[in-house]
Scaffold this motif. Structure first.
Motif, PDB file in Angstrom:
ATOM      1  N   LYS A 133      29.799  46.217  49.453  1.00 67.41           N
ATOM      2  CA  LYS A 133      29.042  46.550  50.665  1.00 67.41           C
ATOM      3  C   LYS A 133      27.891  47.511  50.391  1.00 67.41           C
ATOM      4  O   LYS A 133      27.037  47.713  51.246  1.00 67.41           O
ATOM      5  N   ILE A 134      27.879  48.113  49.204  1.00 72.36           N
ATOM      6  CA  ILE A 134      26.855  49.096  48.859  1.00 72.36           C
ATOM      7  C   ILE A 134      25.545  48.381  48.531  1.00 72.36           C
ATOM      8  O   ILE A 134      25.542  47.338  47.871  1.00 72.36           O
TER       9      ILE A 134
ATOM     10  N   ALA B  52      27.932  63.116  57.255  1.00 70.48           N
ATOM     11  CA  ALA B  52      26.614  62.670  56.810  1.00 70.48           C
ATOM     12  C   ALA B  52      26.766  61.616  55.720  1.00 70.48           C
ATOM     13  O   ALA B  52      27.610  61.748  54.834  1.00 70.48           O
ATOM     14  N   ASN B  53      25.935  60.564  55.800  1.00 71.51           N
ATOM     15  CA  ASN B  53      25.966  59.470  54.820  1.00 71.51           C
ATOM     16  C   ASN B  53      27.380  58.901  54.696  1.00 71.51           C
ATOM     17  O   ASN B  53      28.010  58.956  53.640  1.00 71.51           O
ATOM     18  N   ALA B  54      27.849  58.344  55.803  1.00 74.45           N
ATOM     19  CA  ALA B  54      29.237  57.872  55.879  1.00 74.45           C
ATOM     20  C   ALA B  54      29.506  56.660  55.001  1.00 74.45           C
ATOM     21  O   ALA B  54      30.657  56.382  54.660  1.00 74.45           O
ATOM     22  N   GLY B  55      28.465  55.894  54.638  1.00 69.91           N
ATOM     23  CA  GLY B  55      28.635  54.775  53.717  1.00 69.91           C
ATOM     24  C   GLY B  55      29.500  53.661  54.281  1.00 69.91           C
ATOM     25  O   GLY B  55      29.279  53.181  55.397  1.00 69.91           O
ATOM     26  N   VAL B  56      30.519  53.259  53.527  1.00 71.31           N
ATOM     27  CA  VAL B  56      31.375  52.145  53.939  1.00 71.31           C
ATOM     28  C   VAL B  56      32.482  52.594  54.888  1.00 71.31           C
ATOM     29  O   VAL B  56      33.273  51.769  55.343  1.00 71.31           O
TER      30      VAL B  56
ATOM     31  N   LEU C   6      24.874  49.329  56.006  1.00 73.03           N
ATOM     32  CA  LEU C   6      26.033  50.200  56.167  1.00 73.03           C
ATOM     33  C   LEU C   6      26.163  50.677  57.612  1.00 73.03           C
ATOM     34  O   LEU C   6      27.281  50.878  58.109  1.00 73.03           O
ATOM     35  N   TYR C   7      25.039  50.850  58.288  1.00 70.20           N
ATOM     36  CA  TYR C   7      25.058  51.227  59.704  1.00 70.20           C
ATOM     37  C   TYR C   7      25.783  50.155  60.521  1.00 70.20           C
ATOM     38  O   TYR C   7      26.591  50.465  61.409  1.00 70.20           O
ATOM     39  N   THR C   8      25.514  48.878  60.206  1.00 71.32           N
ATOM     40  CA  THR C   8      26.188  47.781  60.903  1.00 71.32           C
ATOM     41  C   THR C   8      27.688  47.786  60.618  1.00 71.32           C
ATOM     42  O   THR C   8      28.510  47.550  61.514  1.00 71.32           O
TER      43      THR C   8
END
Length: 463
Positions: free
Chosen positions: A85-86, A130-134, A158-160
């Protein structure tokens, strides 16, 4: 003249057809490079003569090898689903100071949350990731049911993913598309174009008294100490997130970066600097956990010189609880915070500088009082502990000549240069360059690195 000698003297522009399509059995990522232009000179010709392979092909091969190593590591951790996902940019190469660090190892995410949980369980204020990622840490936060959870992520894909995660838990947590790390840049841009990026990012957070409980707790992973250095600026100038009150960080950073914030005079100039003195005096800090650095993506380029003097291990991240001191303004009066910052900045620039002769330039005769406190004419600045810096400054500022000497005008001049229009325009240009690069791998230019300002060579506004 031979054709080889011509190649050494004439600039050449090659249009190299490179198509590399490879599938690894453990992943579904397909790497394609096609019709990539490489402008090259003599070094490319020499590389081809030495190895028989152009540098362009070596570069693509190295990135594929790095990705294969990454896949093998996270396959052994059973975390390939998170890795896929990255964004591709972060899995094809190492970065020196990446703008984001994403946790991929679910076991390490659980270990970090377990260390954080005692400091979050009874807290009713704003919890910010902050920067929650997956969303590995986000999942633990959602299951814990924190009432005022805010999640920040700047990458669209990643927002989706995080939107789907919030829908799965039927959570009313706020999801904001933003990278919180370059806070200082955000504030400077707001000052330049009179926008309200910073206010929008923290909309709905009410200010509270400094000596009350933390107004917010920020969970973040960083690749360097720069975010902490900008927190120091926020405390000193009472700006940034400190306008709301006293924040608390649950910050994960490389162990060698944490050492640079907590070093002692015996560690030497490369570790014990002015920001070290300020951090140790202005903040309370505790290490909560230690985790492998490889659990985060992108992987980082390590220094070629080992930290033999400090005994620090490479490849380790420290989870640190950091908070400005509740009694800070009892320790240093509010009107002396900025002068103390300038005092440390000026005195700590050269550790070999002799303490008393340097202070005598500002206030003649002050050396007598310092000698009475146990210092001598040969005492170097680099041997002073943070507590001694504060003791000397309080003696210096209590002198009746303090308000009339050249110290305060020099401080105001430096602050004016730091907030000059030229600096704001320079930061804005760097941010625009970074945002325009998108997800294209264009080297270090594609990463916004908000290094500390060069206070001695700031751009001057033309008269």
């Amino acid at each position: 003249m031979s054709s080889i000698s011509c190649c050494h003297t004439i600039k050449m522009c090659w249009n190299i057809e490179v198509t590399s399509s490879r599938w690894f059995s453990s992943s579904n990522l397909k790497i394609v490079r096609k019709k990539t232009k490489f402008k090259t000179e003599q070094d490319h010709v020499e590389a081809k003569e030495d190895t028989g392979v152009p540098k362009s092909k070596i570069k693509v091969t190295n990135r594929l090898n790095h990705y294969k190593t990454l896949v093998e590591y996270f396959e052994s951790k059973q975390c390939l689903n998170a890795l896929n996902k990255i964004p591709t940019l972060y899995v094809l190469r190492k970065f020196k100071t990446p703008k984001c660090l994403y946790i991929i190892d679910k076991d390490v995410a659980g270990q970090l949350f377990k260390a954080m949980e005692p400091h979050l369980a009874s807290y009713n204020g704003h919890v910010i990731e902050a920067n929650a990622g997956v969303g590995l840490l986000t999942t633990h936060l959602l299951e814990a049911g924190h009432p005022a959870l805010r999640i920040y992520e700047s990458d669209s894909l990643l927002y989706t993913e995080l939107q789907d995660l919030l829908a799965k838990y039927n959570s009313n947590a706020r999801l904001i598309k933003l990278n919180l790390l370059p806070l200082w840049t955000m504030i400077k841009l707001d000052q330049n174009d009179h926008e309200n990026r910073f206010g929008t990012a923290f909309e709905g957070i009410a200010p509270c008294a400094w000596d009350s409980d933390p107004v917010m707790k920020i969970i973040v992973a960083v690749s360097s100490k720069n975010f902490i250095k900008h927190m120091i600026y926020s405390v000193v100038f009472q700006g940034g997130i400190c306008v709301f009150g006293r924040p608390e960080l649950l910050i994960t950073m490389p162990s060698e970066e944490y050492l640079k914030l907590t070093a002692l005079p015996s560690h030497g100039y490369w570790f014990y600097r002015g920001h070290t003195v300020l951090f140790r005096l202005l903040f309370e800090h505790t290490v909560l956990a230690t985790v492998p650095e490889k659990a985060f993506v992108p992987w980082m380029v390590k220094s070629k010189q080992p930290n033999t003097k400090t005994g620090e291990d490479d490849g380790v991240m420290n989870l640190v609880r950091v908070s400005p001191r509740r009694d800070l303004f009892q320790m240093i009066p509010p009107h002396l915070i900025k002068p103390f910052w300038f005092f440390v900045h000026t005195m700590a620039r050269n550790r070999q500088t002799k303490l008393i002769p340097n202070l005598e330039k500002w206030i003649p005769g002050i050396g007598v009082k310092l000698i009475a406190k146990g210092y001598n004419i040969l005492t170097p600045v680099g041997s002073l502990s943070p507590e001694e810096f504060l003791e000397i400054f309080m003696e210096f500022s209590s002198n009746k000549e303090f308000s009339t000497c050249s110290f305060l005008p020099a401080m105001e001049s430096l602050i004016l240069r730091m907030t000059s229009q030229g600096l704001v325009e320079e930061i804005g240009a760097e941010t625009t360059k970074s945002s325009n690069s998108g997800s294209v791998d264009s080297g270090e230019d594609s990463v916004l690195v908000y290094d500390d300002f060069d206070l001695e060579n700031l751009p001057r506004k033309p008269s």
